[in-house]
Design a protein around this motif. Structure first.
Motif, short mmCIF file in Angstrom:
data_model
loop_
_atom_site.label_atom_id
_atom_site.label_comp_id
_atom_site.label_asym_id
_atom_site.label_seq_id
_atom_site.Cartn_x
_atom_site.Cartn_y
_atom_site.Cartn_z
N VAL A 58 0.87 -1.17 0.00
CA VAL A 58 0.00 0.00 0.00
C VAL A 58 0.91 1.22 0.00
CG1 VAL A 58 -1.79 1.29 1.22
CG2 VAL A 58 -1.85 -1.22 1.22
N SER A 59 0.64 2.15 -0.92
CA SER A 59 1.50 3.33 -1.03
C SER A 59 1.30 4.26 0.17
CB SER A 59 1.20 4.08 -2.33
OG SER A 59 -0.16 4.50 -2.37
N GLY A 60 2.35 5.02 0.50
CA GLY A 60 2.32 5.93 1.64
C GLY A 60 1.80 7.31 1.25
N GLU A 61 1.78 8.20 2.24
CA GLU A 61 1.21 9.53 1.99
C GLU A 61 2.08 10.39 1.08
OE1 GLU A 61 1.21 12.56 5.14
OE2 GLU A 61 2.20 11.07 6.42
N TRP A 62 3.36 10.05 0.93
CA TRP A 62 4.24 10.82 0.05
C TRP A 62 4.41 10.18 -1.32
CZ3 TRP A 62 4.50 15.30 2.15
CH2 TRP A 62 4.55 15.43 3.53
N ASP A 63 3.70 9.10 -1.54
CA ASP A 63 3.78 8.40 -2.82
C ASP A 63 2.70 8.91 -3.77
OD1 ASP A 63 5.84 6.85 -1.74
OD2 ASP A 63 4.43 5.35 -0.98
N SER A 64 2.79 8.48 -5.02
CA SER A 64 1.81 8.90 -6.01
C SER A 64 1.29 7.68 -6.78
CB SER A 64 2.45 9.88 -7.00
OG SER A 64 1.54 10.23 -8.01
N PRO A 65 -0.01 7.40 -6.70
CA PRO A 65 -1.00 8.00 -5.80
C PRO A 65 -0.81 7.50 -4.37
CG PRO A 65 -2.00 6.22 -7.07
CD PRO A 65 -0.60 6.36 -7.56
N GLU A 66 -1.27 8.24 -3.41
CA GLU A 66 -1.07 7.88 -2.01
C GLU A 66 -2.16 6.93 -1.52
OE1 GLU A 66 -2.42 10.99 0.98
OE2 GLU A 66 -2.04 12.23 -0.79
N ASN A 67 -1.83 6.16 -0.48
CA ASN A 67 -2.76 5.23 0.18
C ASN A 67 -3.51 4.35 -0.83
OD1 ASN A 67 -2.09 6.38 2.73
ND2 ASN A 67 -3.50 8.06 2.30
N THR A 68 -2.78 3.77 -1.74
CA THR A 68 -3.36 2.95 -2.81
C THR A 68 -2.78 1.55 -2.77
OG1 THR A 68 -3.61 4.90 -4.23
CG2 THR A 68 -3.66 2.76 -5.32
N PRO A 69 -3.64 0.51 -2.75
CA PRO A 69 -3.12 -0.85 -2.85
C PRO A 69 -2.46 -1.05 -4.22
CG PRO A 69 -5.44 -0.86 -2.17
CD PRO A 69 -5.10 0.53 -2.61
N TYR A 70 -1.28 -1.64 -4.22
CA TYR A 70 -0.59 -1.87 -5.49
C TYR A 70 0.27 -3.13 -5.39
CZ TYR A 70 3.90 0.02 -3.67
OH TYR A 70 5.06 0.22 -2.97
N VAL A 71 0.76 -3.55 -6.55
CA VAL A 71 1.68 -4.69 -6.59
C VAL A 71 3.05 -4.15 -6.95
CG1 VAL A 71 1.10 -5.23 -9.00
CG2 VAL A 71 2.14 -6.98 -7.56
N TYR A 72 4.04 -4.57 -6.18
CA TYR A 72 5.43 -4.19 -6.43
C TYR A 72 6.13 -5.37 -7.09
CZ TYR A 72 10.34 -3.20 -5.75
OH TYR A 72 11.68 -2.99 -5.97
N PHE A 73 7.03 -5.09 -8.03
CA PHE A 73 7.85 -6.15 -8.63
C PHE A 73 9.14 -5.55 -9.16
CE2 PHE A 73 4.69 -4.69 -11.67
CZ PHE A 73 5.45 -4.31 -12.77
N ASP A 74 10.17 -6.39 -9.20
CA ASP A 74 11.45 -6.02 -9.81
C ASP A 74 11.50 -6.61 -11.22
OD1 ASP A 74 12.67 -4.61 -7.69
OD2 ASP A 74 13.26 -6.50 -6.73
N ILE A 75 12.03 -5.84 -12.15
CA ILE A 75 12.35 -6.36 -13.48
C ILE A 75 13.86 -6.49 -13.53
CG2 ILE A 75 12.30 -5.93 -15.97
CD1 ILE A 75 9.74 -4.32 -15.54
N GLN A 76 14.33 -7.68 -13.89
CA GLN A 76 15.77 -7.95 -13.94
C GLN A 76 16.18 -8.37 -15.35
OE1 GLN A 76 16.30 -11.00 -10.96
NE2 GLN A 76 16.62 -9.49 -9.34
N PHE A 77 17.28 -7.78 -15.81
CA PHE A 77 17.87 -8.16 -17.08
C PHE A 77 19.26 -8.71 -16.84
CE2 PHE A 77 14.78 -5.07 -18.68
CZ PHE A 77 14.27 -5.73 -19.79
N ASP A 78 19.55 -9.90 -17.39
CA ASP A 78 20.90 -10.47 -17.38
C ASP A 78 21.43 -10.35 -18.80
OD1 ASP A 78 20.59 -11.20 -14.73
OD2 ASP A 78 19.90 -13.21 -15.23
N ASN A 79 22.54 -9.65 -18.96
CA ASN A 79 23.06 -9.41 -20.30
C ASN A 79 24.10 -10.45 -20.70
OD1 ASN A 79 23.95 -8.44 -22.72
ND2 ASN A 79 24.58 -6.43 -21.96
N GLY A 80 23.72 -11.32 -21.62
CA GLY A 80 24.63 -12.31 -22.18
C GLY A 80 24.78 -12.12 -23.68
N THR A 81 24.64 -10.87 -24.14
CA THR A 81 24.65 -10.61 -25.59
C THR A 81 26.04 -10.46 -26.18
OG1 THR A 81 24.58 -8.20 -25.31
CG2 THR A 81 22.46 -9.35 -25.36
N GLY A 82 27.04 -10.21 -25.33
CA GLY A 82 28.38 -9.96 -25.85
C GLY A 82 28.67 -8.48 -26.01
N GLY A 83 27.70 -7.64 -25.70
CA GLY A 83 27.88 -6.19 -25.82
C GLY A 83 26.92 -5.47 -24.90
N PRO A 84 27.02 -4.14 -24.79
CA PRO A 84 26.12 -3.38 -23.93
C PRO A 84 24.70 -3.32 -24.51
CG PRO A 84 27.57 -1.90 -25.14
CD PRO A 84 28.03 -3.29 -25.45
#
Length: 196
Positions: free
Chosen positions: A87-113
């Protein structure tokens, strides 16, 4: 004068007859070319072309379940991790809102940036697939703002509004490379599942 014309006409006729006779002769062995049609070699070449095209084709979109990962054809791997309700806090946008948090992760095995700044993230929630509002907190930040080097992992947090009565979540990820103006757009990946 008349006999000169007759002589000329006779000479011309004999010359044309000799020429026609020479052309009508059978060609020798060195002039014969084998033009036999080979259907088998054409079929084999056609099959190879179809196989090459199929190998080069990449899907325009793929669907993955939460907890899995997807590897692009160039060796870049993407996954969703740390999925949890908040649930977001009073300083968040939007505030006091149920939400889902997740991390997006990239593993770079391409051989370049790989430039991650052009990643688009969209959420749909519930059985009706409603577009979810983005939630901005200290943990979600501003997403990816730089490049991930070869052999490295990059992680950024995201948040989408998810009402307490809903559990289904679809996260759509599209990574484009507009920096070189070569219109390289990787296939869109949809991570789908239920959030406890």
């Amino acid at each position: 004068m008349k006999s000169a014309q007759n002589t000329f006409a006779l000479a011309l006729s004999l010359g044309l007859a000799a020429l026609a006779t020479g052309c009508a002769g059978a060609p020798d062995d060195s002039q014969i070319v084998d033009l036999e049609h080979t259907r088998e070699s054409e079929d084999a070449a056609g099959e190879e072309a179809v196989q090459d095209e199929a190998a080069d084709e990449t899907p325009t979109s793929v669907e993955e379940e939460f907890g899995s990962e997807y590897v692009y054809t160039d060796g870049l791997t993407v996954r969703l991790a740390g999925i949890e309700r908040r649930v977001s806090g009073e300083w968040d946008s939007p505030e006091n809102t149920p939400y889902v948090y997740f991390d997006i992760q990239f593993d770079n095995g391409t051989g370049g940036p790989v430039d991650l700044t052009y990643l688009s993230v969209y959420c749909q929630v519930g059985e009706e697939g409603r577009t979810a509002e983005d939630v901005y907190t200290d943990d979600t930040g501003s997403g990816f703002t730089s490049t991930v080097m070869d052999g490295r992992t990059a992680t950024a947090g995201y948040g989408c509004a998810l009402p307490e009565e809903e559990s289904y979540l679809q996260v759509e990820l599209t990574l484009s490379d507009w920096e070189d103006f070569d219109d390289e757009v990787r296939e869109t990946v949809y991570f789908v599942g239920d959030v406890a």
